[in-house]
Design a protein around this motif. Structure first.
Motif, mmCIF file in Angstrom:
data_model
loop_
_atom_site.group_PDB
_atom_site.id
_atom_site.type_symbol
_atom_site.label_atom_id
_atom_site.label_comp_id
_atom_site.label_asym_id
_atom_site.label_seq_id
_atom_site.Cartn_x
_atom_site.Cartn_y
_atom_site.Cartn_z
ATOM 1 N N ASN A 1 18.063 -48.166 -21.359
ATOM 2 C CA ASN A 1 17.612 -48.299 -22.736
ATOM 3 C C ASN A 1 16.751 -49.551 -22.869
ATOM 4 O OD1 ASN A 1 20.318 -49.767 -22.499
ATOM 5 N ND2 ASN A 1 19.516 -50.574 -24.420
ATOM 6 N N ILE A 2 15.970 -49.602 -23.950
ATOM 7 C CA ILE A 2 15.090 -50.737 -24.231
ATOM 8 C C ILE A 2 15.655 -51.497 -25.424
ATOM 9 C CG2 ILE A 2 12.771 -51.411 -24.995
ATOM 10 C CD1 ILE A 2 11.722 -48.938 -23.532
ATOM 11 N N SER A 3 15.854 -52.791 -25.251
ATOM 12 C CA SER A 3 16.476 -53.588 -26.310
ATOM 13 C C SER A 3 15.452 -54.282 -27.209
ATOM 14 C CB SER A 3 17.416 -54.641 -25.694
ATOM 15 O OG SER A 3 16.714 -55.475 -24.791
ATOM 16 N N SER A 4 14.249 -54.535 -26.713
ATOM 17 C CA SER A 4 13.237 -55.238 -27.497
ATOM 18 C C SER A 4 12.593 -54.294 -28.518
ATOM 19 C CB SER A 4 12.160 -55.823 -26.587
ATOM 20 O OG SER A 4 12.726 -56.676 -25.620
ATOM 21 N N THR A 5 12.210 -54.851 -29.675
ATOM 22 C CA THR A 5 11.646 -54.018 -30.738
ATOM 23 C C THR A 5 10.361 -54.637 -31.296
ATOM 24 O OG1 THR A 5 13.110 -55.137 -32.325
ATOM 25 C CG2 THR A 5 13.855 -53.025 -31.427
ATOM 26 N N LEU B 1 11.042 -57.804 -6.172
ATOM 27 C CA LEU B 1 11.598 -57.902 -7.518
ATOM 28 C C LEU B 1 10.787 -57.025 -8.468
ATOM 29 C CD1 LEU B 1 12.070 -61.798 -7.865
ATOM 30 C CD2 LEU B 1 13.784 -60.115 -7.142
ATOM 31 N N ALA B 2 11.433 -56.622 -9.564
ATOM 32 C CA ALA B 2 10.732 -55.850 -10.591
ATOM 33 C C ALA B 2 11.317 -56.193 -11.948
ATOM 34 C CB ALA B 2 10.831 -54.351 -10.322
ATOM 35 N N GLY B 3 10.457 -56.150 -12.980
ATOM 36 C CA GLY B 3 10.896 -56.442 -14.337
ATOM 37 C C GLY B 3 10.172 -55.550 -15.323
ATOM 38 N N LEU B 4 10.568 -55.653 -16.591
ATOM 39 C CA LEU B 4 9.999 -54.802 -17.634
ATOM 40 C C LEU B 4 9.530 -55.618 -18.825
ATOM 41 C CD1 LEU B 4 9.493 -51.938 -18.850
ATOM 42 C CD2 LEU B 4 11.821 -52.073 -19.795
ATOM 43 N N VAL B 5 8.287 -55.387 -19.216
ATOM 44 C CA VAL B 5 7.728 -55.928 -20.458
ATOM 45 C C VAL B 5 7.402 -54.741 -21.355
ATOM 46 C CG1 VAL B 5 5.685 -57.024 -21.484
ATOM 47 C CG2 VAL B 5 6.819 -58.083 -19.519
ATOM 48 N N VAL B 6 7.819 -54.796 -22.607
ATOM 49 C CA VAL B 6 7.479 -53.728 -23.555
ATOM 50 C C VAL B 6 6.572 -54.320 -24.631
ATOM 51 C CG1 VAL B 6 9.584 -52.433 -23.120
ATOM 52 C CG2 VAL B 6 9.550 -54.111 -24.955
ATOM 53 N N PHE B 7 5.672 -53.498 -25.147
ATOM 54 C CA PHE B 7 4.725 -54.038 -26.111
ATOM 55 C C PHE B 7 4.296 -53.009 -27.144
ATOM 56 C CE2 PHE B 7 2.130 -52.138 -22.806
ATOM 57 C CZ PHE B 7 1.011 -51.635 -23.452
#
Length: 208
Positions: A86-90, A62-68
């Motif tokens: 695309n990245i939805s978190s802001t 499995l793989a996931g994405l955290v943006v910071f």
């Protein structure tokens, strides 16, 4: 014989010994720095790197994405196929908080899989340094962590700029209010910060 086994299990339980079942299944969380110090072209390269790495996952991985930035958000929870368009978190992009990225990544790992964090950042922390608590959590959860360096916007040149100006949106007439300027610099330098209102000089401050 059964009684002996039960007594042995009881002793092991009292001693706090745990049976750990190893697994070949791997969960990888990509923690991506989206702060203002990262250029748009470098961000695109980072997404390409993540997508290409995800293609090499094994069938049960499995793989996931955290943006910071200042905060960290789970943009994509762990899944069997990862293809980021695309990245939805802001998060607030004026800051880089790697400590928050690590803690948030740890929160989404399945308990029954091997754990890996791939940190993609320029490493320019300007709010909270990675603390002992986060390092202890990585060790306690047996998490592998890898770093992929990204080029900073300030690479190969001396630069000082105002990243953001923070002030209240509304102030009553006659009230004193605070204005904060967020400055980013890749050199040690003294500077004079001047404040103008409607092109008229108000005040100035020496900063280093």
């Amino acid at each position: 014989a059964i009684r002996t086994i039960l007594i042995l299990l009881l002793i092991l339980a009292i001693g706090g010994l745990k049976f750990v079942r190893r697994t070949d299944r791997l969960c990888t969380i990509f923690a991506l720095d989206v702060s203002d110090s990262i250029t748009e072209s470098e961000s695109k390269k980072a997404l390409e790197y993540i997508n290409n790495s995800a293609k090499d996952m094994k069938e049960n991985d499995l793989a996931g994405l955290v943006v910071f930035g200042k905060e960290a958000y789970v943009d994509i929870p762990p899944k069997s196929e990862l293809n980021i368009t695309n990245i939805s978190s802001t998060p607030d992009k004026n800051f880089t908080n790697i400590d928050s990225a690590i803690i948030t990544s740890l929160s989404v790992f399945p308990s029954d899989m091997q754990k890996r964090i791939v940190l993609l950042s320029d490493g320019n922390e300007n709010i909270i340094k990675v603390g002992n608590e986060s390092l202890a959590m990585l060790k306690a959860n047996d998490v592998q962590i890898y770093s992929v360096p990204l080029k900073t916007r300030l690479s190969n040149k001396s630069e000082v700029f105002i990243s953001n100006l923070l002030a209240q949106s509304q102030v009553n007439p006659g009230r004193i209010f605070e204005i904060k300027a967020v400055l980013i610099s890749n050199v040690n330098i003294k500077a004079t910060l001047k404040l103008f209102r409607d092109r008229e000089y108000v005040t100035e401050k020496q900063v280093t």
